[in-house]
Design a protein around this motif. Structure first.
Motif, PDB file in Angstrom:
ATOM      1  N   SER A 287      -3.384 -34.207  46.135  1.00  0.00           N
ATOM      2  CA  SER A 287      -3.295 -33.960  47.577  1.00  0.00           C
ATOM      3  C   SER A 287      -3.640 -32.515  47.936  1.00  0.00           C
ATOM      4  O   SER A 287      -3.914 -32.215  49.100  1.00  0.00           O
ATOM      5  CB  SER A 287      -1.900 -34.311  48.103  1.00  0.00           C
ATOM      6  N   ASN A 288      -3.647 -31.639  46.964  1.00  0.00           N
ATOM      7  CA  ASN A 288      -3.983 -30.238  47.218  1.00  0.00           C
ATOM      8  C   ASN A 288      -5.470 -29.939  47.090  1.00  0.00           C
ATOM      9  O   ASN A 288      -5.887 -28.788  47.239  1.00  0.00           O
ATOM     10  CB  ASN A 288      -3.171 -29.309  46.314  1.00  0.00           C
TER      11      ASN A 288
ATOM     12  N   ASN B 196     -15.689 -34.853  41.764  1.00  0.00           N
ATOM     13  CA  ASN B 196     -16.196 -33.821  40.856  1.00  0.00           C
ATOM     14  C   ASN B 196     -15.320 -32.584  40.803  1.00  0.00           C
ATOM     15  O   ASN B 196     -15.605 -31.657  40.039  1.00  0.00           O
ATOM     16  CB  ASN B 196     -17.620 -33.439  41.272  1.00  0.00           C
ATOM     17  N   HIS B 197     -14.273 -32.549  41.601  1.00  0.00           N
ATOM     18  CA  HIS B 197     -13.395 -31.373  41.649  1.00  0.00           C
ATOM     19  C   HIS B 197     -12.712 -31.188  40.289  1.00  0.00           C
ATOM     20  O   HIS B 197     -12.221 -32.152  39.692  1.00  0.00           O
ATOM     21  CB  HIS B 197     -12.347 -31.550  42.747  1.00  0.00           C
ATOM     22  N   PRO B 198     -12.653 -29.942  39.793  1.00  0.00           N
ATOM     23  CA  PRO B 198     -12.048 -29.705  38.473  1.00  0.00           C
ATOM     24  C   PRO B 198     -10.603 -30.201  38.348  1.00  0.00           C
ATOM     25  O   PRO B 198     -10.207 -30.672  37.274  1.00  0.00           O
ATOM     26  CB  PRO B 198     -12.110 -28.192  38.299  1.00  0.00           C
ATOM     27  N   ASN B 199      -9.828 -30.128  39.428  1.00  0.00           N
ATOM     28  CA  ASN B 199      -8.437 -30.603  39.355  1.00  0.00           C
ATOM     29  C   ASN B 199      -8.367 -32.121  39.222  1.00  0.00           C
ATOM     30  O   ASN B 199      -7.512 -32.647  38.504  1.00  0.00           O
ATOM     31  CB  ASN B 199      -7.652 -30.153  40.583  1.00  0.00           C
ATOM     32  N   HIS B 200      -9.264 -32.830  39.899  1.00  0.00           N
ATOM     33  CA  HIS B 200      -9.321 -34.284  39.767  1.00  0.00           C
ATOM     34  C   HIS B 200      -9.790 -34.668  38.374  1.00  0.00           C
ATOM     35  O   HIS B 200      -9.193 -35.532  37.718  1.00  0.00           O
ATOM     36  CB  HIS B 200     -10.245 -34.885  40.836  1.00  0.00           C
TER      37      HIS B 200
ATOM     38  N   ALA C 215      -9.613 -32.968  35.619  1.00  0.00           N
ATOM     39  CA  ALA C 215      -8.564 -32.643  34.639  1.00  0.00           C
ATOM     40  C   ALA C 215      -7.430 -33.662  34.706  1.00  0.00           C
ATOM     41  O   ALA C 215      -6.926 -34.104  33.661  1.00  0.00           O
ATOM     42  CB  ALA C 215      -8.036 -31.235  34.880  1.00  0.00           C
ATOM     43  N   PHE C 216      -7.016 -34.062  35.912  1.00  0.00           N
ATOM     44  CA  PHE C 216      -5.942 -35.046  36.039  1.00  0.00           C
ATOM     45  C   PHE C 216      -6.353 -36.371  35.406  1.00  0.00           C
ATOM     46  O   PHE C 216      -5.576 -36.988  34.676  1.00  0.00           O
ATOM     47  CB  PHE C 216      -5.561 -35.249  37.510  1.00  0.00           C
ATOM     48  N   VAL C 217      -7.571 -36.792  35.650  1.00  0.00           N
ATOM     49  CA  VAL C 217      -8.060 -38.046  35.059  1.00  0.00           C
ATOM     50  C   VAL C 217      -8.075 -37.945  33.539  1.00  0.00           C
ATOM     51  O   VAL C 217      -7.561 -38.828  32.844  1.00  0.00           O
ATOM     52  CB  VAL C 217      -9.460 -38.405  35.605  1.00  0.00           C
ATOM     53  N   ASN C 218      -8.635 -36.887  33.014  1.00  0.00           N
ATOM     54  CA  ASN C 218      -8.773 -36.752  31.557  1.00  0.00           C
ATOM     55  C   ASN C 218      -7.446 -36.519  30.845  1.00  0.00           C
ATOM     56  O   ASN C 218      -7.203 -37.095  29.781  1.00  0.00           O
ATOM     57  CB  ASN C 218      -9.746 -35.620  31.218  1.00  0.00           C
ATOM     58  N   ASP C 219      -6.596 -35.677  31.431  1.00  0.00           N
ATOM     59  CA  ASP C 219      -5.366 -35.268  30.744  1.00  0.00           C
ATOM     60  C   ASP C 219      -4.180 -36.185  31.007  1.00  0.00           C
ATOM     61  O   ASP C 219      -3.273 -36.260  30.182  1.00  0.00           O
ATOM     62  CB  ASP C 219      -4.978 -33.844  31.159  1.00  0.00           C
ATOM     63  N   ARG C 220      -4.168 -36.861  32.141  1.00  0.00           N
ATOM     64  CA  ARG C 220      -3.018 -37.667  32.511  1.00  0.00           C
ATOM     65  C   ARG C 220      -3.366 -39.142  32.688  1.00  0.00           C
ATOM     66  O   ARG C 220      -2.751 -40.008  32.085  1.00  0.00           O
ATOM     67  CB  ARG C 220      -2.387 -37.134  33.808  1.00  0.00           C
TER      68      ARG C 220
END
Length: 102
Positions: free
Chosen positions: A35-36, A74-78, A80-85
């Motif tokens: 959401s951020n 493509n946002h880095p936070n998205h 990272a969330f997909v890959n890591d969580r």
């Protein structure tokens, strides 16, 4: 919802039990991280109550247009969330994207 807006929903079941601390943390982190991202609007964390589906939760959000949706994906936070969580903790899921009909 306005014409051109994209409603993105991901329905999912986690590998964790429903009442596990890990479930609460995943849902909170999903809300906080996703959401951020500036282009995300109307983010919601949803709990399934219907016996007609076997998904437990949902994330729902809106984007003003396709460019914003692409920015989010493509946002880095998205990413990272997909890959890591997501790929680690989600057992199964279904994504659905809608725009207004006519």
């Amino acid at each position: 919802m306005k014409q051109g807006t994209i409603k993105h929903m991901a329905f999912f079941t986690l590998k964790h039990p429903l009442d596990a601390k890990e479930t609460e943390v995943f849902l909170k982190d999903g809300r906080d991280i996703l959401s951020n991202i500036d282009v995300v609007e109307n983010f919601e964390v949803l709990r399934q109550i219907s016996p007609k589906t076997n998904f437990d939760f949902g994330f729902s959000m809106e984007f003003k247009n396709q460019d914003d949706y692409d920015t989010y994906n493509n946002h880095p936070n998205h990413v990272a969330f997909v890959n890591d969580r997501w790929l680690v903790e989600v057992e199964r899921f279904q994504e659905i994207d809608y725009v207004l009909y006519k």
